[in-house]
Write an enzyme that holds these catalytic residues in place. Structure first.
Site, mmCIF file in Angstrom:
data_model
loop_
_atom_site.group_PDB
_atom_site.id
_atom_site.type_symbol
_atom_site.label_atom_id
_atom_site.label_comp_id
_atom_site.label_asym_id
_atom_site.label_seq_id
_atom_site.Cartn_x
_atom_site.Cartn_y
_atom_site.Cartn_z
ATOM 1 N N ILE A 144 0.837 -1.209 0.000
ATOM 2 C CA ILE A 144 0.000 0.000 0.000
ATOM 3 C C ILE A 144 0.867 1.253 0.000
ATOM 4 C CG2 ILE A 144 -1.768 1.278 1.265
ATOM 5 C CD1 ILE A 144 -2.785 -1.440 2.311
ATOM 6 N N ASP A 192 11.003 2.158 6.583
ATOM 7 C CA ASP A 192 10.552 0.769 6.696
ATOM 8 C C ASP A 192 11.748 -0.075 7.131
ATOM 9 O OD1 ASP A 192 9.898 -2.060 5.894
ATOM 10 O OD2 ASP A 192 8.045 -1.097 5.230
ATOM 11 N N ALA A 243 -4.526 2.539 8.070
ATOM 12 C CA ALA A 243 -3.923 1.229 8.339
ATOM 13 C C ALA A 243 -4.617 0.533 9.506
ATOM 14 C CB ALA A 243 -2.430 1.394 8.612
ATOM 15 N N ARG A 244 -4.227 0.876 10.734
ATOM 16 C CA ARG A 244 -4.796 0.259 11.928
ATOM 17 C C ARG A 244 -4.909 1.300 13.026
ATOM 18 N NH1 ARG A 244 -6.394 -2.897 9.054
ATOM 19 N NH2 ARG A 244 -6.113 -5.162 8.946
ATOM 20 N N GLU A 280 -13.745 0.596 17.501
ATOM 21 C CA GLU A 280 -14.617 0.811 16.343
ATOM 22 C C GLU A 280 -15.993 0.198 16.585
ATOM 23 O OE1 GLU A 280 -12.589 -0.565 12.825
ATOM 24 O OE2 GLU A 280 -11.100 1.020 12.903
ATOM 25 N N HIS A 298 -14.004 3.106 8.601
ATOM 26 C CA HIS A 298 -13.167 1.978 8.159
ATOM 27 C C HIS A 298 -13.560 1.538 6.741
ATOM 28 C CE1 HIS A 298 -10.549 -1.494 9.883
ATOM 29 N NE2 HIS A 298 -10.319 -1.333 8.598
ATOM 30 N N GLY A 308 -11.391 1.517 4.076
ATOM 31 C CA GLY A 308 -10.212 1.216 3.265
ATOM 32 C C GLY A 308 -10.430 0.125 2.232
#
Length: 587
Positions: free
Chosen positions: A214, A233, A293-294, A323, A341, A343
């Site tokens: 992503i 990363d 993402a999270r 959530e 959410h 995505g």
């Protein structure tokens, strides 16, 4: 078969018949009569011709016959599974108790993000072999509990990549031009051009934390706006990300340069609260952040404080710690754009994820490949006849050592050494397969290639794996050494003619390789001309026939012998007066 007086006249080539002074005997059953006291004991030594070269076929690590789909996935998922002979049941919106009651009947479970596959659910699943998540991430699955039970956890790593990347870009653009706020103001009858003054993306710096699929797609799209893309990363090599136009750097260097920051990492201890009060303080004043993402990667309390102070100029949030979020302070902030959410919420992503998880399961069942497994990487290289033979060899060697050391538990150390180019890439599954054989009969243990390393760690066993290059004669050899209650044991094996064989046991090198199949009796005793006769007498008394007898090439000291028998002894104590140690097993 190998050994004793028979092995002296045997051709070194196992495909050739036996030779005698009268010529060649056909490959067949050879009968030898031994007379002891007044009774005749007949031993049947069976020479098995070497099998033909195995057919090079694909092999499946597990069998999946039934799958439960607990959420709404694309209909293609069910259709693909059924087309390949898998029985599918769809039951949506089950409670936890309903899922626990239902799951025991299935080999596989397919979920999205709503189904919480907890340890309770996993422990109730007596037949479950795979949990497939139709999407990225597996936050709703207790991966540790699944691993301990030997269950594969699989997701679809690329299914929603494009959708998540596009939503990220949409939020970045919305933050730059205040699009949602302006749209809402218009619906309220206002015309506030000055209030919603924005900024161009052109020339701005975008920091991308997490350069996986992503992150890469976000970089590609935002570069079209002439944004400079930098990133971090710990896994992706810098030269790889550079080929996408992303300059990598450490986070301490990245924070102060960014006009915009987007995060694309998994949620794990090292990424919880990655953006917090300390990191916000290192950023440019007015930095804008996006999280598709999270929930939890950005500290929500720290983000709210940064928005209120102006240190953060805007936030685009698609995910939250809870959530739906009950604390609405962040959602209601005028500089925050929130989505529920979304995505992966595109028709294309849902179709792709549903189809991908079905294809991944089918490919695994058909023995083609393993994709998306988050806890069973060891299985990825086990889809060939050769690997399955090596796995059988490892399990057999482990079982032999487990049997020989049964009186000296527990195990404290295991070392597996593979030799030769032919086994260079087999170390992972060979190590696991040996441990499966070693732990298979331990109390409360149900080891397989997925969970056995965890089980060994829980048992306090130190596991070491090594590989060494050798000459051609030793190519394809596996050596296993174990420590058990202060005693050491060693076994050396290989695959000959498509059959796992034992070459050596604790420094007793066998004259002929011992076929690791059927019922085997192993014992340690001093070399003696009367040994075979004495052992045969005891076995005959117990109603057990000898099918093969393998002796070491050395004839001095205490040695290990291997006897192929028609059935296992009811009590090994019958051999106590003849041998120093004994063990038996069925392979």
């Amino acid at each position: 078969m190998g050994a004793g007086p028979l092995s002296e006249g045997r051709s070194p080539n196992p495909r050739e018949p036996f030779k005698t002074s009268r010529g060649k005997l056909p490959v067949s059953t050879i009968t030898l009569s031994l007379f002891r006291a007044s009774s005749a004991i007949q031993l049947h030594f069976i020479h098995h011709p070497a099998p033909r070269e195995p057919v090079r076929t694909k092999m499946a690590p597990v069998s999946i016959k039934s799958v439960l789909i607990s959420e709404s996935v694309d209909p293609r998922c069910k259709a693909l599974l059924q087309e390949n002979g898998i029985r599918v049941t769809e039951k949506q919106q089950m409670s936890k108790d309903e899922l626990i009651a239902e799951i025991k009947d299935y080999d596989g479970l397919v979920v999205r993000s709503a189904t919480k596959v907890t340890a309770d659910v996993i422990n109730a699943a007596s037949n479950l072999k795979i949990i497939g998540r139709a999407g990225t991430g597996v936050d709703n699955v207790d991966v540790d509990a699944a691993t301990n039970k030997g269950i594969i956890v699989m997701n679809t790593p690329s299914g929603n990549t494009i959708s998540a990347a596009e939503l990220t870009c949409a939020l970045l653009m919305s933050l730059s031009r205040n699009v949602p706020q302006a749209a809402m103001s218009m619906k309220q009858g206002n015309w506030d051009r000055k209030k919603f003054m924005g900024a161009e993306l052109y020339g701005k710096v975008l920091g991308i934390v997490g350069l996986g699929r992503i992150g890469k797609e976000v970089a590609s799209r935002m570069q079209s706006f002439q944004m400079r893309t930098i990133g971090y990363d710990p896994i992706t090599p810098t030269e790889v990300s550079a080929s996408w136009g992303v300059e990598q750097m450490e986070l301490e260097e990245l924070w102060p340069q960014c006009d915009y920051i987007t995060v694309h990492t998994p949620l794990m201890p090292s990424t919880v609260g990655l953006l917090n009060d300390e990191s916000f303080a290192k950023c440019k004043k007015g930095v804008k952040v996006v999280n598709c993402a999270r929930g939890g990667i950005i500290d929500e309390d720290a983000l709210l404080r940064a928005l209120e102070s102006g240190q953060c100029g805007g936030a685009g949030l698609d995910v939250f710690v809870e959530e739906p979020p009950k604390n609405r302070a962040l959602v209601n902030h005028p500089n925050a754009i929130s989505c529920p959410h979304l995505g992966a919420s595109t028709k294309e992503a849902q179709a792709r994820c549903g189809e991908d998880i079905a294809l991944q399961i089918v490919d695994m069942v058909k023995g083609k490949k393993l994709v998306g497994a988050v806890n069973a990487q060891v299985l990825a290289s086990t889809f060939s006849q050769e690997s399955h033979l090596l796995i059988k060899l490892g399990e057999a060697i482990g079982a032999v050592l487990q049997s020989c050391s049964s009186s000296n538990k527990p195990f404290s150390q295991v070392k597996i050494t593979t030799q030769g180019d032919g086994m260079k890439s087999s170390g992972g599954y060979m190590t696991s397969s040996v441990l499966v054989g070693l732990l298979n009969h331990e109390s409360g243990c149900c080891p397989n290639l997925i969970n056995v390393l965890s089980l060994a760690k829980e048992s306090g066993i130190e596991v070491n794996q090594a590989h060494c290059a050798t000459d051609e004669a030793a190519d394809g050899v596996c050596t296993v050494e174990i420590e058990a209650n202060g005693c050491s044991y060693k076994a050396v094996g290989a695959v000959h003619g498509g059959v796992p064989v034992l070459l050596e046991l604790s420094n007793s090198v066998f004259r002929q390789p011992v076929r690791l199949t059927g019922n085997l009796l192993l014992f340690k005793a001093p070399a003696s001309p009367q040994l075979l006769t004495s052992v045969a007498g005891v076995l005959a008394t117990e109603g057990v026939e000898i099918e093969s007898f393998s002796t070491p090439s050395d004839r001095s000291g205490d040695l290990w012998y291997c006897v192929g028998v028609s059935s296992l002894l009811r009590d090994l104590g019958a051999l106590k007066s003849l041998v120093k140690e004994s063990a038996q097993l069925a392979i």
